[in-house]
Scaffold this active site. Structure first.
Site, short mmCIF file in Angstrom:
data_model
loop_
_atom_site.label_atom_id
_atom_site.label_comp_id
_atom_site.label_asym_id
_atom_site.label_seq_id
_atom_site.Cartn_x
_atom_site.Cartn_y
_atom_site.Cartn_z
N TYR A 23 6.67 8.09 -10.86
CA TYR A 23 6.55 9.63 -11.62
C TYR A 23 4.91 9.86 -11.83
CZ TYR A 23 11.63 8.94 -13.03
OH TYR A 23 12.91 8.68 -12.84
N THR A 24 5.01 11.21 -11.76
CA THR A 24 3.67 11.74 -12.14
C THR A 24 3.46 12.39 -13.38
OG1 THR A 24 3.19 11.97 -9.55
CG2 THR A 24 1.85 13.21 -11.06
N HIS A 75 0.05 8.57 -9.11
CA HIS A 75 1.10 8.37 -9.92
C HIS A 75 1.41 6.97 -10.58
CE1 HIS A 75 2.62 6.95 -5.96
NE2 HIS A 75 3.33 6.25 -6.74
N CYS A 83 5.40 17.94 -1.28
CA CYS A 83 6.16 17.06 -2.06
C CYS A 83 7.69 17.65 -2.54
CB CYS A 83 5.52 16.72 -3.46
SG CYS A 83 6.18 15.29 -4.26
#
Length: 277
Positions: free
Chosen positions: A96-97, A79, A251
């Site tokens: 954030y990814t 990320h 996740c």
């Protein structure tokens, strides 16, 4: 004697020449591969070129890279750190990814769910086309090589779908990777499901390798997915059984991650078989 030595010398010279050409070609190839735009130590600014509102609190942000052929340079499953300002004009940094891969050249995209009290959500809510986002990376402990596992089980909740989507895309779009993906994706309501169109497209394009099971806490009247919270029975039915050649990724919100870890332990998945983003 010279008559017998000359051909050998000629063969050796040709062999050396071929090796030199091969080495030069390899050097050129390695050095001509696009260099990633990320810096792990310093923030770099990327321009927002498109913003697409997906729902009342979810938007897709498209950022331009340095050139149309540049790549972000983000390894699969890792990320980036994004820096912005909250409502009190104080600096905030959050991971954030991206939903894009390095096969998507010239840009990267983030799908962001903006929460009313979220500090970084405020920054994204205020962003307009032409604004810049400060980004640093890559970040993360996840490492993946094609064929590393026979199958992945994935337990995702809410915006925790983004690393799962990135990994799933990378696996399925690689013709040399036959890893299977079994995803359980939980949300409160139907409208909370992020990337549903893209996920359904992957499942229909790769029916033998991608299986998705949606779970809703507040499902609509017509619903054929799971209801409530993700249970041990759902994991048993929709994820690969414990084995040395599988891994379960999770996740989601902290309470969900904690509950999923307990379920996996009870079902016999060892710590080596589990990874939490």
């Amino acid at each position: 004697m010279e008559l017998f030595q000359s051909p050998n010398l000629e063969v050796i010279s040709i062999t050396v020449a071929i090796a030199a050409v091969a080495a030069a070609a390899a050097y050129f190839y390695l050095n001509s591969k696009p260099k990633g735009c990320l810096d792990p130590e310093n923030f770099r600014n990327f321009k927002l070129v498109k913003r697409t509102q997906l729902s009342h609190n979810v938007a897709k942000f498209k950022f331009a890279l340095a050139t149309p052929t540049s790549i972000l340079g983000l390894p699969i499953g890792q990320h980036i750190s994004c820096r912005g300002k909250d409502g009190a004009d104080e600096e905030v940094i959050k991971p954030y990814t991206p939903t894009t891969l390095d096969t998507d050249v010239g840009y990267f995209e983030l799908v962001i769910k903006m929460y009313p009290q979220g500090r970084m959500s405020h920054h994204f809510r205020e962003m307009k086309v032409g604004d810049y986002l400060s980004v640093k990376g890559p970040k993360g402990r996840f490492r993946y090589q094609p064929g590393q596992f026979r199958a992945f089980g994935m337990l995702a909740g809410g915006s925790g779908i983004t690393p799962m989507f990135q990994v799933t895309r990378a696996i399925l779009e690689n013709p040399n990777d036959d890893t299977k993906v079994h995803l359980i994706y939980a949300n409160v309501a139907y409208e909370d499901i992020l990337l549903k169109e893209e996920l359904d497209s992957l499942a229909s394009s790769y029916p033998d390798r991608c299986h998705i099971y949606y779970v809703l806490n507040q499902p609509p009247e017509t619903w054929n997915g799971g209801v409530g919270f993700v249970s041990k029975e759902m994991i048993e039915s929709h994820c690969p059984a414990p084995a040395a050649d599988i891994q379960i990724l999770r996740c989601g919100p902290p309470p969900m991650n904690k509950a999923m870890a307990a379920h996996l332990d009870d079902l016999g998945y060892t710590k080596e078989m589990q990874f939490q983003f």
